[in-house]
Design a protein around this motif. Structure first.
Motif, mmCIF file in Angstrom:
data_model
loop_
_atom_site.group_PDB
_atom_site.id
_atom_site.type_symbol
_atom_site.label_atom_id
_atom_site.label_comp_id
_atom_site.label_asym_id
_atom_site.label_seq_id
_atom_site.Cartn_x
_atom_site.Cartn_y
_atom_site.Cartn_z
ATOM 1 N N TYR A 275 36.898 60.562 93.592
ATOM 2 C CA TYR A 275 36.672 59.880 92.211
ATOM 3 C C TYR A 275 35.131 59.640 92.267
ATOM 4 O O TYR A 275 34.509 59.185 93.354
ATOM 5 C CB TYR A 275 37.935 58.699 92.344
ATOM 6 N N TYR A 276 35.009 59.050 90.928
ATOM 7 C CA TYR A 276 33.452 58.870 90.802
ATOM 8 C C TYR A 276 33.525 57.358 90.031
ATOM 9 O O TYR A 276 34.345 57.021 89.238
ATOM 10 C CB TYR A 276 32.854 59.787 89.873
ATOM 11 N N THR A 277 32.356 56.832 90.084
ATOM 12 C CA THR A 277 31.819 55.738 89.051
ATOM 13 C C THR A 277 31.020 56.072 88.042
ATOM 14 O O THR A 277 30.128 56.969 88.212
ATOM 15 C CB THR A 277 31.444 54.463 90.106
ATOM 16 N N GLU A 278 30.975 55.157 87.090
ATOM 17 C CA GLU A 278 29.790 55.441 86.293
ATOM 18 C C GLU A 278 28.343 55.092 86.735
ATOM 19 O O GLU A 278 27.436 55.601 86.063
ATOM 20 C CB GLU A 278 30.186 54.159 84.778
ATOM 21 N N GLU B 66 43.320 51.188 93.070
ATOM 22 C CA GLU B 66 41.722 50.790 92.299
ATOM 23 C C GLU B 66 41.241 52.153 91.894
ATOM 24 O O GLU B 66 40.302 52.295 91.044
ATOM 25 C CB GLU B 66 40.953 50.040 93.295
ATOM 26 N N LEU B 67 41.613 53.173 92.545
ATOM 27 C CA LEU B 67 41.428 54.440 92.245
ATOM 28 C C LEU B 67 41.251 54.832 90.474
ATOM 29 O O LEU B 67 40.699 55.548 90.111
ATOM 30 C CB LEU B 67 41.899 55.533 93.018
ATOM 31 N N TYR C 212 33.627 62.774 85.256
ATOM 32 C CA TYR C 212 32.515 62.450 85.731
ATOM 33 C C TYR C 212 31.614 63.621 85.196
ATOM 34 O O TYR C 212 30.198 63.245 85.152
ATOM 35 C CB TYR C 212 32.308 62.133 87.392
ATOM 36 N N TRP D 16 30.850 57.938 94.867
ATOM 37 C CA TRP D 16 31.753 58.897 94.942
ATOM 38 C C TRP D 16 32.703 58.310 95.725
ATOM 39 O O TRP D 16 31.821 57.593 96.851
ATOM 40 C CB TRP D 16 31.412 60.466 95.271
ATOM 41 N N GLN E 198 35.762 45.607 94.822
ATOM 42 C CA GLN E 198 35.347 46.827 94.050
ATOM 43 C C GLN E 198 34.353 46.340 93.164
ATOM 44 O O GLN E 198 34.261 45.251 92.520
ATOM 45 C CB GLN E 198 36.401 47.006 93.158
ATOM 46 N N ASN F 232 40.753 53.074 88.233
ATOM 47 C CA ASN F 232 39.621 52.401 87.411
ATOM 48 C C ASN F 232 38.638 53.465 87.375
ATOM 49 O O ASN F 232 37.543 53.234 86.740
ATOM 50 C CB ASN F 232 39.234 51.172 87.910
ATOM 51 N N LEU F 233 38.481 54.612 88.207
ATOM 52 C CA LEU F 233 37.543 55.374 88.451
ATOM 53 C C LEU F 233 37.585 56.557 87.732
ATOM 54 O O LEU F 233 38.741 56.882 87.002
ATOM 55 C CB LEU F 233 37.205 55.709 89.855
ATOM 56 N N PRO G 164 32.704 51.563 95.328
ATOM 57 C CA PRO G 164 33.691 52.124 94.354
ATOM 58 C C PRO G 164 35.386 51.630 94.442
ATOM 59 O O PRO G 164 35.821 51.539 93.356
ATOM 60 C CB PRO G 164 33.739 53.442 94.570
#
Lengths: 362, 125
Positions: B3-6, B105-106, B115, B10, B47, B108-109, B66
């Motif tokens: 998973y990735y964040t903005e 929480e994943l 991505y 990762w 997070q 939210n990613l 993340p």
């Protein structure tokens, strides 16, 4: 935003372009800053420096007129020489740090920073006698810096005779790839190197021909900055400005006080701060504007430049330490906040001591 | 699955342990990485908290957690060889491993596809 004549070449080389002092400039090529830095220390690199400003100042009273504006004399400067100098304000502050080329009996080529081009020109027009001709040749002059220990070999491979290469801080007219060029043995990396002045329109061809020589790669502003930092050379606007005197910036030995010049009175008050090097304990960099603290937690100065030093393997910074604070070599200091992890010791400049800039050529 | 964040981190969770790093895009944008501040073992992060700092020649950049968790280990190799992040950002150049992860929480990613779309839009600018 201004473009240098080499913009197309940079894009073709897949440079990352950034705005710098009103110009769009290459900050790095795909190899990256560390590789470009290392290549300049060991081989030879070309840098696009067409953004630097060039003023031709000539006519009756040109040399003596300039002498009055500068912290170092221009009158005793020999033809064929280059001299690092300081354009001064009344308070003794530096309006620009520049190199004066004495090109004729009554003619100088003044090479200054890109960011100060307009203010320099206004100041020259206001303060030089009416008999003096002031030409801003920035947009007609191309400039390429060739820097690195192989630079002289590169020029010889390009057809120049050994005896046509100028000595350290000297310049000569040469013919390079069929083009008359002003060639000086100067630079901003601490390595053996040359600055090449050519007509704007011919610059792409000469850049390309230089890149065809064995051992030559392009380097951008990013490597230029880490190289000059390791070499302990100040960057105008960052390490030196109108509120800094040349004495404070560490050039006391160069300033010629036994003559009359603008800013002389301001210098008589003496320095209020001193330019120092700081060797950090580790790889993490201190940055421009960070406070410097003594071991006792007292604020004693400010960081003006800082980066990881690729040739040294640790971070270095340059800073001003207030008059009165201890600044002897080895003095422990902390950056950003008292007792911070950004710790180091005051050290002499340059940080990188084995540069080839002054190397004797056979 | 990754998973990735903005913000270009990762995370990959395996057997309740999250491995965290910065993306290939982030590593390329930062350029030569010269320093990584490694989080201390046992420290806890929510997070989005600042987990680490990555410095390149030109800039320093925060790395955000993340997912929340407790630091199980940090990639000690980065202390002497931070350039490993440039060489292998999404494998050998991982920054730390987190335990006590809440896998919810994943959600939210960003997924790999999301991505990838975001980065290709950024690259157009």
């Amino acid at each position: 935003m201004l473009d240098t004549p080499l913009k197309t070449e940079h894009l073709r080389l897949r440079a990352r372009m950034v705005p710098f002092a009103g110009w769009t400039m290459p900050v790095q090529y795909p190899e990256g800053i560390r590789q470009e830095h290392e290549h300049t220390r060991t081989r030879a690199s070309v840098f696009d420096t067409c953004h630097m400003s060039e003023f031709r100042i000539s006519g009756p009273g040109a040399v003596s007129g300039l002498d009055r504006l500068m912290a170092r004399s221009t009158e005793d400067q020999l033809q064929g020489s280059c001299r690092y100098n300081f354009l001064m304000n009344e308070r003794g502050g530096v309006l620009d740090d520049l190199i004066l080329y004495r090109v004729g009996e009554d003619e100088s080529l003044v090479v200054g920073n890109a960011g100060t081009r307009t203010s320099d020109l206004v100041w020259f027009k206001e303060s030089l006698p009416g008999s003096v001709r002031i030409l801003d040749e920035t947009m007609s002059t191309g400039k390429i810096d060739l820097q690195g220990p192989l630079s002289a070999e590169v020029l010889k491979n390009a057809g120049l005779e050994s005896d046509s290469l100028p000595g350290y801080f000297r310049w000569k007219w040469v013919t390079l790839f069929g083009q008359k060029a002003l060639l000086s043995r100067t630079g901003y990396t601490g390595e053996l190197g040359f600055e090449i002045y050519i007509p704007w329109a011919r610059t792409p061809e000469i850049w390309t021909r230089l890149l065809e020589q064995p051992g030559v790669l392009p380097a951008g502003l990013g490597a230029r900055d880490t190289l000059r930092l390791e070499a302990g050379l100040p960057l105008y606007g960052q390490d030196m400005d109108a509120n800094t005197t040349p004495v404070e910036a560490g050039f006391e030995a160069m300033v010629q006080m036994d003559r009359s010049f603008i800013g002389r009175e301001g210098l008589l008050a003496g320095p209020k701060k001193f330019f120092v090097g700081i060797r950090l304990n580790g790889r993490r960099a201190a940055r421009h504007g960070m406070e410097v603290y003594s071991n006792e937690g007292q604020p004693i100065g400010q960081v003006t430049s800082g980066s990881f030093a690729p040739s040294l393997g640790y971070a270095v910074a340059m800073a001003y330490i207030r008059d009165g604070a201890t600044r002897t070599e080895g003095t422990p200091v902390f950056m950003n906040e008292p007792n911070s992890v950004l710790s180091g010791q005051i050290t002499g400049l340059p940080f990188y001591k084995t540069g080839t800039a002054r190397m004797k050529l056979p | 699955m990754k998973y990735y964040t903005e913000e270009h981190e990762w995370v990959e969770v395996e057997d309740g342990v999250a491995t965290v790093g910065i993306t290939e895009y982030a590593a390329r944008e930062l350029g030569d990485i010269t320093f990584v501040e490694l989080p201390e073992k046992g420290s806890e992060f929510g997070q989005g908290d600042v987990l680490s700092v990555v410095e390149s020649v030109k800039a320093a950049s925060d790395v955000f957690a993340p997912v929340s968790g407790k630091v199980l280990s940090a990639n000690r190799i980065l202390a002497d060889r931070p350039e490993l992040i440039n060489e292998s950002p999404e494998e050998d150049g991982w920054i730390c491993k987190l335990a006590d992860v809440d896998e919810k929480e994943l959600e939210n990613l960003l997924t790999d596809a999301e991505y990838g779309q975001m980065v290709s839009n950024l690259s157009k600018d």
